[in-house]
Scaffold this motif. Structure first.
Motif, PDB file in Angstrom:
ATOM      1  N   PRO A   1      36.754  55.598  33.048  1.00  0.00           N
ATOM      2  CA  PRO A   1      36.468  57.078  32.988  1.00  0.00           C
ATOM      3  C   PRO A   1      35.044  57.435  32.804  1.00  0.00           C
ATOM      4  O   PRO A   1      34.265  56.197  32.523  1.00  0.00           O
ATOM      5  CB  PRO A   1      37.289  57.227  31.577  1.00  0.00           C
ATOM      6  CG  PRO A   1      37.197  55.933  30.780  1.00  0.00           C
ATOM      7  CD  PRO A   1      37.316  55.073  32.077  1.00  0.00           C
ATOM      8  N   ARG A   2      34.511  58.376  33.040  1.00  0.00           N
ATOM      9  CA  ARG A   2      33.200  58.979  32.785  1.00  0.00           C
ATOM     10  C   ARG A   2      32.508  58.438  31.446  1.00  0.00           C
ATOM     11  O   ARG A   2      31.520  57.983  31.174  1.00  0.00           O
ATOM     12  CB  ARG A   2      32.866  60.358  32.825  1.00  0.00           C
ATOM     13  CG  ARG A   2      31.467  60.735  32.706  1.00  0.00           C
ATOM     14  CD  ARG A   2      31.227  62.211  32.997  1.00  0.00           C
ATOM     15  NE  ARG A   2      31.365  62.512  34.413  1.00  0.00           N
ATOM     16  CZ  ARG A   2      31.348  63.831  34.918  1.00  0.00           C
ATOM     17  NH1 ARG A   2      30.806  64.794  34.059  1.00  0.00           N
ATOM     18  NH2 ARG A   2      31.380  64.061  35.980  1.00  0.00           N
ATOM     19  N   GLU A   3      33.526  58.443  30.337  1.00  0.00           N
ATOM     20  CA  GLU A   3      32.997  58.260  28.899  1.00  0.00           C
ATOM     21  C   GLU A   3      32.827  56.838  28.695  1.00  0.00           C
ATOM     22  O   GLU A   3      32.383  56.454  27.533  1.00  0.00           O
ATOM     23  CB  GLU A   3      33.702  59.121  27.882  1.00  0.00           C
ATOM     24  CG  GLU A   3      34.925  58.825  27.817  1.00  0.00           C
ATOM     25  CD  GLU A   3      36.074  59.282  28.795  1.00  0.00           C
ATOM     26  OE1 GLU A   3      37.356  59.239  28.545  1.00  0.00           O
ATOM     27  OE2 GLU A   3      35.448  60.116  29.753  1.00  0.00           O
ATOM     28  N   GLY A   4      33.374  55.954  29.547  1.00  0.00           N
ATOM     29  CA  GLY A   4      33.664  54.634  29.265  1.00  0.00           C
ATOM     30  C   GLY A   4      32.136  53.919  29.458  1.00  0.00           C
ATOM     31  O   GLY A   4      31.342  54.547  30.018  1.00  0.00           O
ATOM     32  N   THR A   5      32.317  52.726  29.509  1.00  0.00           N
ATOM     33  CA  THR A   5      31.149  51.740  29.950  1.00  0.00           C
ATOM     34  C   THR A   5      31.462  50.637  30.816  1.00  0.00           C
ATOM     35  O   THR A   5      32.474  50.191  30.590  1.00  0.00           O
ATOM     36  CB  THR A   5      30.252  51.343  28.762  1.00  0.00           C
ATOM     37  OG1 THR A   5      31.150  50.363  27.803  1.00  0.00           O
ATOM     38  CG2 THR A   5      29.951  52.367  27.902  1.00  0.00           C
ATOM     39  N   TYR A   6      30.576  50.250  31.524  1.00  0.00           N
ATOM     40  CA  TYR A   6      30.512  49.023  32.279  1.00  0.00           C
ATOM     41  C   TYR A   6      29.291  48.287  32.014  1.00  0.00           C
ATOM     42  O   TYR A   6      28.125  48.722  32.312  1.00  0.00           O
ATOM     43  CB  TYR A   6      30.668  49.138  33.899  1.00  0.00           C
ATOM     44  CG  TYR A   6      30.979  47.687  34.586  1.00  0.00           C
ATOM     45  CD1 TYR A   6      32.067  47.244  34.871  1.00  0.00           C
ATOM     46  CD2 TYR A   6      29.940  46.643  34.884  1.00  0.00           C
ATOM     47  CE1 TYR A   6      32.407  46.123  35.499  1.00  0.00           C
ATOM     48  CE2 TYR A   6      29.939  45.669  35.323  1.00  0.00           C
ATOM     49  CZ  TYR A   6      31.375  45.237  35.917  1.00  0.00           C
ATOM     50  OH  TYR A   6      31.606  44.232  36.266  1.00  0.00           O
ATOM     51  N   GLN A   7      29.403  46.943  30.974  1.00  0.00           N
ATOM     52  CA  GLN A   7      28.090  46.468  30.535  1.00  0.00           C
ATOM     53  C   GLN A   7      28.233  45.245  31.022  1.00  0.00           C
ATOM     54  O   GLN A   7      29.202  44.188  31.175  1.00  0.00           O
ATOM     55  CB  GLN A   7      28.226  46.514  28.859  1.00  0.00           C
ATOM     56  CG  GLN A   7      28.363  47.895  28.225  1.00  0.00           C
ATOM     57  CD  GLN A   7      28.394  47.920  26.838  1.00  0.00           C
ATOM     58  OE1 GLN A   7      27.782  46.851  26.150  1.00  0.00           O
ATOM     59  NE2 GLN A   7      29.319  48.374  26.284  1.00  0.00           N
ATOM     60  N   LEU A   8      26.828  44.720  31.448  1.00  0.00           N
ATOM     61  CA  LEU A   8      26.590  43.346  31.892  1.00  0.00           C
ATOM     62  C   LEU A   8      25.960  42.568  30.731  1.00  0.00           C
ATOM     63  O   LEU A   8      24.953  43.131  30.239  1.00  0.00           O
ATOM     64  CB  LEU A   8      25.709  43.423  32.961  1.00  0.00           C
ATOM     65  CG  LEU A   8      26.244  43.581  34.364  1.00  0.00           C
ATOM     66  CD1 LEU A   8      25.329  44.083  35.337  1.00  0.00           C
ATOM     67  CD2 LEU A   8      27.037  42.251  34.894  1.00  0.00           C
ATOM     68  N   ILE A   9      26.421  41.390  30.568  1.00  0.00           N
ATOM     69  CA  ILE A   9      25.501  40.528  29.436  1.00  0.00           C
ATOM     70  C   ILE A   9      24.779  39.650  30.174  1.00  0.00           C
ATOM     71  O   ILE A   9      25.227  38.819  31.134  1.00  0.00           O
ATOM     72  CB  ILE A   9      26.497  39.621  28.615  1.00  0.00           C
ATOM     73  CG1 ILE A   9      27.478  40.800  27.930  1.00  0.00           C
ATOM     74  CG2 ILE A   9      26.032  38.824  27.545  1.00  0.00           C
ATOM     75  CD1 ILE A   9      26.806  41.592  27.032  1.00  0.00           C
ATOM     76  N   LEU A  10      23.451  39.904  30.278  1.00  0.00           N
ATOM     77  CA  LEU A  10      22.607  38.870  31.025  1.00  0.00           C
ATOM     78  C   LEU A  10      21.381  38.009  30.220  1.00  0.00           C
ATOM     79  O   LEU A  10      21.345  38.372  28.890  1.00  0.00           O
ATOM     80  CB  LEU A  10      21.590  39.438  31.896  1.00  0.00           C
ATOM     81  CG  LEU A  10      22.556  40.641  32.862  1.00  0.00           C
ATOM     82  CD1 LEU A  10      21.449  41.455  33.716  1.00  0.00           C
ATOM     83  CD2 LEU A  10      23.440  39.772  33.835  1.00  0.00           C
ATOM     84  N   GLY A  11      21.191  36.915  30.769  1.00  0.00           N
ATOM     85  CA  GLY A  11      19.898  36.204  29.968  1.00  0.00           C
ATOM     86  C   GLY A  11      18.666  36.534  30.305  1.00  0.00           C
ATOM     87  O   GLY A  11      18.468  37.195  31.420  1.00  0.00           O
ATOM     88  N   GLY A  12      17.506  36.332  29.519  1.00  0.00           N
ATOM     89  CA  GLY A  12      16.307  36.410  29.525  1.00  0.00           C
ATOM     90  C   GLY A  12      15.676  35.807  30.837  1.00  0.00           C
ATOM     91  O   GLY A  12      14.892  36.115  31.509  1.00  0.00           O
TER      92      GLY A  12
END
Length: 276
Positions: A144-155
């Motif tokens: 949904p629009r209010e949700g999130t897709y989050q990526l966990i990345l390294g430096g």
């Protein structure tokens, strides 16, 4: 000092009614993300490729109070077909998913780029980037629009590490994936990343007090999800100081309702958030 900032924010983060899928959740960093979302009241679903890994991880989380909100599905989520099959299974069994946090990764080091074998390249570049793209294909159309897709990345996405060329290239590719994905979805989805430095986990023997912990990472993902103005940004979380700054800014945005600090053109990073 960090605890006085973290704990009140953790208490205020309420994700009741959210349902998050965390690919890579059984990993050392993923563990902290799972804990944070359980404590925030969310339903948490963790894909795993083996029942044995699920049993081990359940033992690790034995001290959590909200384990009734934790669910597992077993299957290979690292391929296009596998990710789509698991996404269908998850939505059928548990209902619509509001958030996805992709904490998929691995580390490789030891050779200059010209000595990299084809097997190493396939495993650490092709395999890992394919797993991430598989999650995007399976989940972005459903969120949904209010949700999130989050990526966990390294430096290593922005800082060259000699002898780790494959990981540098893989993480840099994923950072660009986050940016182009946000540009493509526009205001229809919230797509962000956390770019981490060293992280304190239960598997690390040497730690530094300035490093964030895996639970700090989880706290940051929960805080981002709870603040709807945060979208299309890459957020640095390389130290406890970065965590304190992020939580303070999120609290300020929540109090003021000012989206201008965070939202720009999809794919942009605000000043100071991605110091590449």
């Amino acid at each position: 000092m960090s605890s006085t900032v973290q704990e009140p924010q953790a208490d205020r983060t309420d994700l009741t009614g959210r349902r998050v899928v965390i690919p890579g959740g059984t990993g050392a960093v993923g563990e902290g993300i799972v804990r944070a979302w359980l404590r925030a009241g969310a339903d948490v679903i963790v894909p795993s490729r083996s029942a044995e890994r699920v049993a081990e991880f359940t033992d690790v989380l034995g001290d959590e109070a909200n384990l009734g909100g934790l669910h597992f599905v077993v299957g290979d989520y690292t391929t296009f077909d596998g990710a789509e099959t698991l996404a269908e299974q998850i939505t059928h069994e548990f209902g619509a998913v509001t958030d996805v946090i992709a904490s998929i990764g691995g580390w490789w080091q030891g050779k200059p780029l010209w000595d990299v074998s084809e097997a190493e390249w396939d495993r650490y570049f092709v395999g890992l980037t394919t797993a991430h793209v598989a999650q995007v294909r399976a989940w972005i159309p459903q969120l949904p629009r209010e949700g999130t897709y989050q990526l966990i990345l390294g430096g290593s996405a922005t800082t060259p590490v000699p002898g780790s060329s494959i990981i540098n290239m893989e993480q840099a590719a994923l950072l660009m994936m986050r940016q182009v994905l946000a540009a493509e979805v526009g205001e229809q989805r919230r797509v962000t990343s956390l770019v981490l430095g060293p992280v304190t986990t239960r598997l690390r023997h040497r730690v530094d007090p300035t490093w964030v912990s895996s639970e700090d990472v989880g706290l940051a993902t929960a805080a981002v999800a709870a603040q709807p103005v945060v979208s299309a940004v890459d957020l640095e979380l390389r130290s406890k100081a970065d965590l304190r700054e992020l939580l303070q800014r999120l609290t300020g945005s929540s109090n003021s309702g000012d989206a201008g600090e965070w939202a720009g053109r999809p794919g942009d990073s605000t000043e100071g958030e991605a110091r590449a």
